[in-house]
Design an enzyme around this catalytic site. Structure first.
Site, PDB file in Angstrom:
ATOM      1  N   ASP A 181      28.036  -7.228   8.873  1.00  0.00           N
ATOM      2  CA  ASP A 181      28.240  -8.643   8.578  1.00  0.00           C
ATOM      3  C   ASP A 181      27.272  -9.482   9.439  1.00  0.00           C
ATOM      4  O   ASP A 181      26.084  -9.190   9.471  1.00  0.00           O
ATOM      5  CB  ASP A 181      29.710  -9.019   8.801  1.00  0.00           C
ATOM      6  CG  ASP A 181      30.088 -10.359   8.188  1.00  0.00           C
ATOM      7  OD1 ASP A 181      30.389 -10.397   6.984  1.00  0.00           O
ATOM      8  OD2 ASP A 181      30.079 -11.369   8.916  1.00  0.00           O
ATOM      9  N   TYR A 338      28.031 -20.120   9.822  1.00  0.00           N
ATOM     10  CA  TYR A 338      27.594 -20.299   8.434  1.00  0.00           C
ATOM     11  C   TYR A 338      26.837 -21.623   8.279  1.00  0.00           C
ATOM     12  O   TYR A 338      25.803 -21.688   7.607  1.00  0.00           O
ATOM     13  CB  TYR A 338      28.797 -20.274   7.493  1.00  0.00           C
ATOM     14  CG  TYR A 338      29.415 -18.907   7.350  1.00  0.00           C
ATOM     15  CD1 TYR A 338      29.043 -18.064   6.304  1.00  0.00           C
ATOM     16  CD2 TYR A 338      30.366 -18.459   8.262  1.00  0.00           C
ATOM     17  CE1 TYR A 338      29.615 -16.806   6.173  1.00  0.00           C
ATOM     18  CE2 TYR A 338      30.934 -17.198   8.139  1.00  0.00           C
ATOM     19  CZ  TYR A 338      30.547 -16.375   7.096  1.00  0.00           C
ATOM     20  OH  TYR A 338      31.103 -15.128   6.969  1.00  0.00           O
ATOM     21  N   HIS A 393      33.515  -3.006   4.038  1.00  0.00           N
ATOM     22  CA  HIS A 393      32.796  -3.925   4.911  1.00  0.00           C
ATOM     23  C   HIS A 393      33.203  -3.829   6.376  1.00  0.00           C
ATOM     24  O   HIS A 393      32.504  -4.316   7.247  1.00  0.00           O
ATOM     25  CB  HIS A 393      33.025  -5.352   4.397  1.00  0.00           C
ATOM     26  CG  HIS A 393      32.096  -6.369   4.962  1.00  0.00           C
ATOM     27  ND1 HIS A 393      30.724  -6.291   4.825  1.00  0.00           N
ATOM     28  CD2 HIS A 393      32.325  -7.512   5.664  1.00  0.00           C
ATOM     29  CE1 HIS A 393      30.159  -7.322   5.414  1.00  0.00           C
ATOM     30  NE2 HIS A 393      31.096  -8.083   5.926  1.00  0.00           N
TER      31      HIS A 393
END
Length: 420
Positions: A181, A338, A393
């Protein structure tokens, strides 16, 4: 802030929580106003359904013990180091093996350093007689016990420099890196911009370009270029194999092209507005995280729509991840990475460079991005590539034994080549 100079560290102990805070958490969960939902079931297409959230919320309120989790966490040596004016939390477990090599394990979102709790001891101890490591497991700035940045600008580049500085300050001028990630994205940057120190890069989430007709690729990989352009016409699955290429619509925040990136759109543009609910409501936080721990993990087809967590991740493990965000009130600061990455347009600079240090990719079945081996061979110095039939993930939680073996295999190769 502790009175530390740059590069100095202090011992850190994972804190407990008071009875009043525990009671407040229970009260908040028990007084949750549950959302209005459609009468018909639509699986997970609209997000985390109430039937999946409620049992976990009830367990969190009545049967989960932070003190038990804290006892496990405090088995390891925790520290906080001052880097770029911020206290960065990390676990540092030195191996007793004379041939141990340093490795940094870096998590992403919505995860924490706890993602690697099943790997720290076996990596340190060189289990099964395999490669041993000095294990460093940081918390990203603004996640968990690491201090959150107070000003704009802390995107991938700055955080990558901070993680590299952490390793150098610890005395590891050369080290191996693993990340998934954001840990993978930051790792790609470290592998290209800090490769005087980072000498080997392992990931389950590679970020590379396809075989474009660059001078280097034309010289060394003309057939791979032809395959790629053919795949644009007949489809990736036809050329590279079914499920070998998963790109998520090639978009960071455009939900019209990819329904799965809606969370990135809001976290990358208006993180403050979202954070009121996630900071104030424990069930809101739990539901926001559960969606990802369901959608990004491996489920057999027959259970995909009927179970929340995969059976490889226990409810207590998931609730420990949620608790680390809740107790430290860091969901609001964690999502700002982000915003920083999108607003600084950092992904272009991350994806473009070729990785010149040795690379290993461990591709799990249900990860959110997967790239063909051809692409990795043209964009990296690929030394190891393994595909898995399970896992997703969060492989450190889902398939720790598989990930452990892959890391040890790569570490042994690096050691034999005297790269570390």
């Amino acid at each position: 802030m502790a009175n530390l100079s740059e590069g100095e560290s202090e011992v850190f102990v994972v804190p407990g929580i008071s009875e009043s805070k525990e009671r407040e958490l229970r009260d908040r969960i028990e007084s949750t106003i549950w959302p209005n939902e459609l009468e018909k079931e639509y699986g997970w297409t609209l997000g985390a359904p109430t039937w999946a959230v409620k049992p976990l919320a009830e367990e969190w309120a009545n049967n989960y013990s932070w003190e038990d989790a804290r006892t496990e966490l405090n088995r390891w040596h925790h520290y906080r180091m001052k880097i770029d004016g911020h206290l960065v939390h990390y676990i540092h477990e030195r191996s007793t093996h004379p041939d141990a090599i340093p490795i940094v394990l870096l998590h992403g979102w919505p995860s924490t350093f706890y993602e690697f709790h099943k790997l720290i001891d076996p990596l340190r101890d060189g289990v099964h007689g395999n490669q041993a490591f000095h294990v460093i497991t940081p918390s990203l700035p603004g996640f968990g016990f690491s201090e959150a940045p107070k000003v704009k600008g802390y995107g991938v580049a700055k955080i990558g420099a901070m993680i590299n500085a952490l390793m150098v300050h610890l005395g590891y001028d050369k080290y191996m890196y693993h990340g998934g990630d954001w840990g993978a994205i930051i790792g790609k940057l470290i592998a290209t911009r800090h490769n005087n120190n980072c000498k080997a890069y392992h990931t389950n989430l590679p970020m590379v370009l396809p075989p474009l007709p660059t001078p280097r690729n034309i010289l060394f990989y003309p057939f791979k270029i032809a395959k790629f352009f053919t795949s644009l016409v007949v489809g990736f699955d036809t050329i590279y194999g079914t499920g070998k290429t998963v790109l998520g619509g090639l978009t960071f925040a455009n939900a019209e092209r990819n329904n799965e990136c809606g969370y990135r759109a809001i976290q990358g543009t208006k993180p403050y507005s979202l954070s009121y609910g996630l900071s104030d409501s424990p069930v809101g936080l739990l539901g926001w995280m559960l969606e990802k721990y369901h959608d990004w993990t491996f489920h057999p087809v027959e259970r995909q729509d009927t179970e929340g967590l995969p059976r490889t991740i226990s409810s207590k493990e998931f609730l420990t991840q949620v608790s680390l965000y809740w107790i430290t009130n860091t969901m609001s600061s964690s999502v700002r990475i982000y915003y920083e990455c999108l607003q600084q347009n950092e992904m272009i600079g991350i994806v473009l460079p070729r990785i010149k240090i040795p690379v290993a990719v461990c591709a799990f079945a249900q990860d959110i991005y997967k790239m063909p081996k051809d692409w990795l061979e043209t964009s990296t110095d690929l030394h190891q590539y393994n595909e898995m039939i399970s896992g997703g993930h969060f492989p450190g939680l889902e398939e720790p034994e598989i990930l452990l073996q892959d890391l040890q295999q790569f570490g042994k190769k690096i050691k034999q080549k005297k790269i570390l």
